[in-house]
Write a protein that holds these residues in place. Structure first.
Motif, PDB file in Angstrom:
ATOM      1  N   LEU A 344      19.247-116.850  38.756  1.00  0.00           N
ATOM      2  CA  LEU A 344      19.667-115.770  37.864  1.00  0.00           C
ATOM      3  C   LEU A 344      21.084-115.308  38.202  1.00  0.00           C
ATOM      4  O   LEU A 344      21.918-115.090  37.300  1.00  0.00           O
ATOM      5  N   GLY A 345      21.355-115.147  39.495  1.00  0.00           N
ATOM      6  CA  GLY A 345      22.689-114.721  39.895  1.00  0.00           C
ATOM      7  C   GLY A 345      23.764-115.697  39.447  1.00  0.00           C
ATOM      8  O   GLY A 345      24.824-115.291  38.949  1.00  0.00           O
ATOM      9  N   MET A 346      23.499-116.986  39.587  1.00  0.00           N
ATOM     10  CA  MET A 346      24.491-117.984  39.177  1.00  0.00           C
ATOM     11  C   MET A 346      24.681-118.008  37.660  1.00  0.00           C
ATOM     12  O   MET A 346      25.796-118.226  37.174  1.00  0.00           O
ATOM     13  N   LEU A 347      23.618-117.785  36.919  1.00  0.00           N
ATOM     14  CA  LEU A 347      23.752-117.702  35.464  1.00  0.00           C
ATOM     15  C   LEU A 347      24.634-116.514  35.072  1.00  0.00           C
ATOM     16  O   LEU A 347      25.476-116.623  34.166  1.00  0.00           O
ATOM     17  N   ILE A 348      24.455-115.381  35.742  1.00  0.00           N
ATOM     18  CA  ILE A 348      25.279-114.200  35.450  1.00  0.00           C
ATOM     19  C   ILE A 348      26.737-114.471  35.819  1.00  0.00           C
ATOM     20  O   ILE A 348      27.662-114.071  35.088  1.00  0.00           O
ATOM     21  N   ILE A 349      26.971-115.159  36.942  1.00  0.00           N
ATOM     22  CA  ILE A 349      28.344-115.508  37.316  1.00  0.00           C
ATOM     23  C   ILE A 349      28.981-116.384  36.248  1.00  0.00           C
ATOM     24  O   ILE A 349      30.142-116.182  35.844  1.00  0.00           O
ATOM     25  N   ALA A 350      28.234-117.372  35.766  1.00  0.00           N
ATOM     26  CA  ALA A 350      28.760-118.259  34.722  1.00  0.00           C
ATOM     27  C   ALA A 350      29.089-117.485  33.455  1.00  0.00           C
ATOM     28  O   ALA A 350      30.130-117.713  32.821  1.00  0.00           O
ATOM     29  N   ILE A 351      28.220-116.538  33.078  1.00  0.00           N
ATOM     30  CA  ILE A 351      28.485-115.709  31.901  1.00  0.00           C
ATOM     31  C   ILE A 351      29.743-114.869  32.119  1.00  0.00           C
ATOM     32  O   ILE A 351      30.584-114.721  31.221  1.00  0.00           O
ATOM     33  N   TRP A 364      40.853-102.480  31.141  1.00  0.00           N
ATOM     34  CA  TRP A 364      39.417-102.182  31.121  1.00  0.00           C
ATOM     35  C   TRP A 364      38.584-103.464  31.075  1.00  0.00           C
ATOM     36  O   TRP A 364      37.448-103.492  31.552  1.00  0.00           O
ATOM     37  N   GLN A 365      39.144-104.516  30.492  1.00  0.00           N
ATOM     38  CA  GLN A 365      38.429-105.786  30.445  1.00  0.00           C
ATOM     39  C   GLN A 365      38.287-106.389  31.850  1.00  0.00           C
ATOM     40  O   GLN A 365      37.263-107.004  32.167  1.00  0.00           O
ATOM     41  N   SER A 366      39.286-106.190  32.686  1.00  0.00           N
ATOM     42  CA  SER A 366      39.181-106.642  34.076  1.00  0.00           C
ATOM     43  C   SER A 366      38.065-105.910  34.800  1.00  0.00           C
ATOM     44  O   SER A 366      37.355-106.493  35.629  1.00  0.00           O
ATOM     45  N   LEU A 367      37.894-104.643  34.466  1.00  0.00           N
ATOM     46  CA  LEU A 367      36.810-103.862  35.065  1.00  0.00           C
ATOM     47  C   LEU A 367      35.446-104.429  34.664  1.00  0.00           C
ATOM     48  O   LEU A 367      34.531-104.549  35.493  1.00  0.00           O
ATOM     49  N   VAL A 368      35.304-104.825  33.404  1.00  0.00           N
ATOM     50  CA  VAL A 368      34.053-105.424  32.930  1.00  0.00           C
ATOM     51  C   VAL A 368      33.768-106.727  33.668  1.00  0.00           C
ATOM     52  O   VAL A 368      32.645-106.990  34.112  1.00  0.00           O
ATOM     53  N   ILE A 369      34.804-107.556  33.797  1.00  0.00           N
ATOM     54  CA  ILE A 369      34.638-108.830  34.501  1.00  0.00           C
ATOM     55  C   ILE A 369      34.184-108.591  35.931  1.00  0.00           C
ATOM     56  O   ILE A 369      33.274-109.257  36.445  1.00  0.00           O
ATOM     57  N   ALA A 370      34.820-107.617  36.612  1.00  0.00           N
ATOM     58  CA  ALA A 370      34.480-107.328  38.007  1.00  0.00           C
ATOM     59  C   ALA A 370      33.026-106.880  38.139  1.00  0.00           C
ATOM     60  O   ALA A 370      32.318-107.298  39.067  1.00  0.00           O
ATOM     61  N   VAL A 371      32.554-106.048  37.225  1.00  0.00           N
ATOM     62  CA  VAL A 371      31.174-105.550  37.302  1.00  0.00           C
ATOM     63  C   VAL A 371      30.179-106.684  37.070  1.00  0.00           C
ATOM     64  O   VAL A 371      29.195-106.834  37.810  1.00  0.00           O
ATOM     65  N   VAL A 372      30.411-107.501  36.037  1.00  0.00           N
ATOM     66  CA  VAL A 372      29.477-108.596  35.736  1.00  0.00           C
ATOM     67  C   VAL A 372      29.445-109.601  36.880  1.00  0.00           C
ATOM     68  O   VAL A 372      28.369-110.014  37.348  1.00  0.00           O
ATOM     69  N   LEU A 373      30.614-110.008  37.352  1.00  0.00           N
ATOM     70  CA  LEU A 373      30.657-110.974  38.447  1.00  0.00           C
ATOM     71  C   LEU A 373      30.076-110.379  39.729  1.00  0.00           C
ATOM     72  O   LEU A 373      29.420-111.081  40.502  1.00  0.00           O
ATOM     73  N   GLY A 374      30.302-109.094  39.968  1.00  0.00           N
ATOM     74  CA  GLY A 374      29.725-108.456  41.149  1.00  0.00           C
ATOM     75  C   GLY A 374      28.207-108.494  41.129  1.00  0.00           C
ATOM     76  O   GLY A 374      27.570-108.744  42.159  1.00  0.00           O
ATOM     77  N   ALA A 375      27.613-108.276  39.947  1.00  0.00           N
ATOM     78  CA  ALA A 375      26.153-108.329  39.835  1.00  0.00           C
ATOM     79  C   ALA A 375      25.644-109.738  40.111  1.00  0.00           C
ATOM     80  O   ALA A 375      24.663-109.925  40.848  1.00  0.00           O
ATOM     81  N   GLY A 376      26.309-110.739  39.535  1.00  0.00           N
ATOM     82  CA  GLY A 376      25.862-112.118  39.741  1.00  0.00           C
ATOM     83  C   GLY A 376      26.052-112.595  41.163  1.00  0.00           C
ATOM     84  O   GLY A 376      25.140-113.186  41.769  1.00  0.00           O
ATOM     85  N   ILE A 377      27.221-112.329  41.729  1.00  0.00           N
ATOM     86  CA  ILE A 377      27.494-112.753  43.099  1.00  0.00           C
ATOM     87  C   ILE A 377      26.588-112.000  44.075  1.00  0.00           C
ATOM     88  O   ILE A 377      26.122-112.554  45.072  1.00  0.00           O
ATOM     89  N   GLY A 378      26.325-110.715  43.790  1.00  0.00           N
ATOM     90  CA  GLY A 378      25.435-109.943  44.639  1.00  0.00           C
ATOM     91  C   GLY A 378      24.033-110.524  44.677  1.00  0.00           C
ATOM     92  O   GLY A 378      23.422-110.648  45.745  1.00  0.00           O
ATOM     93  N   LEU A 379      23.495-110.904  43.528  1.00  0.00           N
ATOM     94  CA  LEU A 379      22.168-111.521  43.484  1.00  0.00           C
ATOM     95  C   LEU A 379      22.157-112.854  44.226  1.00  0.00           C
ATOM     96  O   LEU A 379      21.235-113.168  44.976  1.00  0.00           O
ATOM     97  N   ALA A 380      23.212-113.656  44.011  1.00  0.00           N
ATOM     98  CA  ALA A 380      23.260-114.972  44.651  1.00  0.00           C
ATOM     99  C   ALA A 380      23.392-114.839  46.171  1.00  0.00           C
ATOM    100  O   ALA A 380      22.650-115.484  46.927  1.00  0.00           O
ATOM    101  N   TYR A 381      24.316-114.003  46.626  1.00  0.00           N
ATOM    102  CA  TYR A 381      24.488-113.806  48.066  1.00  0.00           C
ATOM    103  C   TYR A 381      23.221-113.251  48.716  1.00  0.00           C
ATOM    104  O   TYR A 381      22.843-113.652  49.821  1.00  0.00           O
ATOM    105  N   SER A 382      22.556-112.327  48.021  1.00  0.00           N
ATOM    106  CA  SER A 382      21.353-111.718  48.580  1.00  0.00           C
ATOM    107  C   SER A 382      20.228-112.728  48.748  1.00  0.00           C
ATOM    108  O   SER A 382      19.384-112.594  49.638  1.00  0.00           O
TER     109      SER A 382
END
Length: 577
Positions: A344-351, A364-382
């Protein structure tokens, strides 16, 4: 060797242990991005050529990669808390060395010592496994694993603020202060784990692995400067291949190797480590691209014209989202397992990277990218430490997680080299200054997406667990049920003294027919122990306790769901009930 689900926490920890260990992980991770805000000014600050200034970053990366598996193994042998404090102390010394100099060589020496502290991540994960009850372990390890990204993300705005308003040496004084605070908190809050691995430290294995890693990572980090087809680059890659192959052959023949290659070759460990490399690649791409895009002047036609501090603040949600993802991971993993959360984390990173290709025209678009990638990378790292811990015995937790952390470091190293080359080769030369282009940023995002796709493929190859995995329990009742079920698949009984009285906290080790540890546990206050068997066959149960003679007893298990009741008398003969 197979992880034994009945390995119990050796000591109950206070509620402050998890945040203190996570703080230590964040502190050492800060070293990776500490100098990013001043990276373009380093040649002038150190009075050296740009190619020489990059060694200030490269040295930290190399020493961190070398230190992680070595410190993990030393922690398994001699005490994880002891080695954690040593890692932090070396980092503090390195930060003070860098704070007091503007000389290139001295600065590189200090930065090398700072990178040495990266071994704190696997040591912290090992301490959590030894001390925490099963129902709290998943979320705790998720937070510790994510601290690598959290520290890197949070360091950007803080370092930018300091660098913009104070002398850049203040960055190192701040790092030293954080390290000293982490040492004090660790001494006050974190107890030492009594769990120890059998054997001695493999000195030759450590030298061989260190040499091979340096030979491999050096051309990766410097290839863009030397030329990827130069004799130096190709020669170092060839030398790395030879050294690592010889090292692997030697490790297979050593009784107590630094890295148990037979264990790392198991599908659960192998594919987790391969996926870790790709997660490391994806994490570092956003850290390299977004700050540059945000700080480029609007006159370029695509730059967003933000200050150093604002750019850092817009990227900071990457680390914050990773930190807040840990409890979400714990719930998802408890229900579906860490393999699911990794996918799931890797799918979110890809999105996130896919959407990012069209979200580069506003801050503001950079902020969106950071939040989405943070969620995906956080799940994957965890997910990564849970997968590793579920596949190795407790005595190898530090070394195995050290190797996994190394895989992530290799991923970030490859990412740094490849993205640096892409941005350099696609840059526009304006007045003798190389300006990154939007084409280069988008190609970088495409590379990250490709890396995630490869990592996703590796994750799909992870085997399904053949039993309820260790970290799936979401409540103490479920954890107790899993422990009760585990007892039905191995040996159980009591450890007694010569008079028949129970012996608490005796170490009971399960040894397979090849003389390798297949499990270990400590007897309870009533002398009871329980160990599962990984497979059918003959085993030796060795027991020892302070003030008693050792005992070794042979026993055979059919490998089914039947428990064999076996009491161990110290000293004396085994009593079968």
């Amino acid at each position: 060797m197979t992880h034994t689900p009945t390995d119990q926490p050796t000591r109950r920890a206070s509620g402050a242990v998890v945040p203190v260990l996570a703080f230590a992980g964040i502190v050492v991770a800060v070293m990776q991005t500490l100098l990013v805000p001043v990276i373009k000014d380093l040649p002038q600050l150190l009075d050296t050529a740009p190619s020489n200034a990059t060694w200030v970053l490269t040295s930290t990366l190399l020493s961190g990669a070398v230190a992680t598996p070595i410190m993990g193994r030393l922690g398994d042998l001699y005490g994880k808390r002891r080695l954690l404090i040593l890692s932090l102390a070396v980092m503090v010394v390195g930060a003070l060395v860098s704070a007091l100099t503007s000389d290139l060589l001295t600065m590189i020496a200090g930065r090398t010592l700072q990178g040495f502290a990266m071994g704190a991540i696997p040591l912290g994960i090992g301490l959590m496994r030894d001390m925490l009850p099963r129902e709290k372990l998943g979320s705790a390890m998720a937070l510790m694993s994510s601290s690598i990204g959290v520290g890197g993300g949070l360091a950007l705005p803080l370092a930018a603020l300091i660098a913009q308003h104070a002398d850049w040496h203040a960055l190192f004084y701040g790092a030293a202060g954080l390290g000293a605070l982490s040492i004090v908190l660790t001494l006050l809050v974190v107890p030492e784990s009594p769990a120890r691995a059998e054997g001695t430290f493999d000195v030759l294995g450590a030298i061989g692995l260190s040499t091979g890693l340096v030979l491999f990572l050096l051309p990766i980090t410097k290839g863009s400067d030397w030329g990827w087809t130069s004799g130096t680059t190709l020669g170092l890659f060839a030398a790395a291949a030879v050294v690592l192959v010889l090292w692997g052959v030697m490790e297979l023949r050593v009784k107590a190797p630094l890295v148990d290659l037979r264990t790392t070759a198991r599908p659960a460990v192998l594919f987790t480590n391969l996926a870790s490399i790709m997660v490391g690649v994806s994490f570092y791409v956003v850290s390299l691209v977004l700050p540059q895009l945000l700080q480029l002047p609007k006159a370029t036609g695509y730059g967003l014209g933000q200050s150093m501090v604002v750019a850092g603040l817009l990227v900071a949600p990457l680390g914050l989202t990773m930190m807040f993802t840990a409890p979400v991971y714990a719930r998802l993993s408890a229900k579906y397992g860490p393999k699911f959360t990794l996918i799931l984390g890797m799918l979110i990173i890809a999105i996130g990277y896919g959407a990012g290709l069209g979200l580069m025209s506003a801050a503001w678009q950079s902020l969106v990218i950071a939040v989405v990638l943070g969620a995906g990378i956080g799940l994957a790292y965890s997910s990564l430490p849970a997968l590793i811990v579920g596949a190795v015995p407790a005595s190898e937790t530090g070394a195995a997680n050290g190797l996994n952390t190394l895989m992530r470091s290799i991923g970030t190293s490859v990412s740094s080299a490849v993205i640096g080359m892409v941005l350099a080769n696609t840059a526009d030369n304006v007045g003798g200054v190389a300006i990154p282009t939007m084409h280069g940023f988008r190609v970088s995002f495409l590379i990250a997406t490709g890396a995630v796709a490869v990592g996703l493929l590796m994750a799909l190859f992870l085997p399904k667990p053949n039993r309820a995995p260790q970290l799936r329990a979401s409540s103490e009742e479920e954890a107790n049920l899993e422990r009760a079920e585990a007892v039905l698949r191995g040996f159980r009984g009591r450890v007694l003294d010569a008079s028949g009285a129970p012996v608490p906290r005796a170490k009971v080790t399960l040894i397979d027919r090849r003389g390798r540890q297949a499990g270990a546990t400590l007897s309870g206050d009533d002398g009871t122990y329980a160990l599962t068997v990984p497979a059918q066959g003959a085993y030796v149960l060795a027991a020892r306790a302070t003030g008693h003679g050792p005992l070794a007893s042979s026993a055979t298990h059919a490998g089914d769901d039947r428990a064999i009741d076996l009491d161990l008398a110290l000293p004396g003969e085994t009593v079968t009930t």
